[in-house]
Design a protein around this motif. Structure first.
Motif, mmCIF file in Angstrom:
data_model
loop_
_atom_site.group_PDB
_atom_site.id
_atom_site.type_symbol
_atom_site.label_atom_id
_atom_site.label_comp_id
_atom_site.label_asym_id
_atom_site.label_seq_id
_atom_site.Cartn_x
_atom_site.Cartn_y
_atom_site.Cartn_z
ATOM 1 N N ILE A 217 -1.837 20.064 41.911
ATOM 2 C CA ILE A 217 -0.787 18.703 42.207
ATOM 3 C C ILE A 217 -1.199 17.618 41.581
ATOM 4 O O ILE A 217 -0.582 16.954 40.966
ATOM 5 C CB ILE A 217 -0.435 18.987 43.740
ATOM 6 N N ALA A 218 -2.513 17.346 41.753
ATOM 7 C CA ALA A 218 -3.050 15.997 41.220
ATOM 8 C C ALA A 218 -2.861 16.026 39.698
ATOM 9 O O ALA A 218 -2.634 15.181 39.029
ATOM 10 C CB ALA A 218 -4.472 15.835 41.645
ATOM 11 N N ALA A 219 -3.471 17.160 39.123
ATOM 12 C CA ALA A 219 -3.304 17.454 37.714
ATOM 13 C C ALA A 219 -1.884 17.022 37.225
ATOM 14 O O ALA A 219 -1.669 16.487 35.985
ATOM 15 C CB ALA A 219 -3.874 18.717 37.259
ATOM 16 N N LEU A 220 -0.876 17.725 37.838
ATOM 17 C CA LEU A 220 0.426 17.447 37.436
ATOM 18 C C LEU A 220 0.976 16.141 37.480
ATOM 19 O O LEU A 220 1.631 15.709 36.550
ATOM 20 C CB LEU A 220 1.435 18.496 38.249
ATOM 21 N N ILE A 221 0.550 15.552 38.501
ATOM 22 C CA ILE A 221 0.909 14.105 38.711
ATOM 23 C C ILE A 221 0.221 13.198 37.646
ATOM 24 O O ILE A 221 0.844 12.324 37.048
ATOM 25 C CB ILE A 221 0.334 13.560 40.112
ATOM 26 N N VAL A 222 -1.112 13.467 37.445
ATOM 27 C CA VAL A 222 -1.547 12.758 36.361
ATOM 28 C C VAL A 222 -0.992 13.132 34.944
ATOM 29 O O VAL A 222 -0.742 12.007 34.224
ATOM 30 C CB VAL A 222 -3.069 13.091 36.326
ATOM 31 N N TRP A 223 -0.830 14.216 34.528
ATOM 32 C CA TRP A 223 0.045 14.735 33.491
ATOM 33 C C TRP A 223 1.259 14.031 33.233
ATOM 34 O O TRP A 223 1.789 13.660 32.234
ATOM 35 C CB TRP A 223 0.040 16.139 33.286
ATOM 36 N N ALA A 224 2.192 14.080 34.290
ATOM 37 C CA ALA A 224 3.515 13.535 34.399
ATOM 38 C C ALA A 224 3.339 11.995 34.283
ATOM 39 O O ALA A 224 4.058 11.356 33.375
ATOM 40 C CB ALA A 224 4.107 13.505 35.735
#
Length: 46
Positions: free
Chosen positions: A31-38
């Motif tokens: 989830i954290a990786a997806l937020i950073v990527w977004a």
């Protein structure tokens, strides 16, 4: 039988603290990786 050893987690040791911690780490990390990527995709950061 604990509540963590039911449903799709029908295997011995499903309520093992190591298994729970690993699952939580994988879920929260993704989830954290997806937020950073977004945020990097939406804004020009750094």
């Amino acid at each position: 039988m604990s509540d963590l050893n039911r449903g799709i987690m029908k295997f011995n040791g499903a309520d093992n603290p190591k298994a729970v911690a690993l699952s939580a780490f994988l879920v929260l990390g993704s989830i954290a990786a997806l937020i950073v990527w977004a945020l990097q995709s939406a804004y020009t950061l750094g």
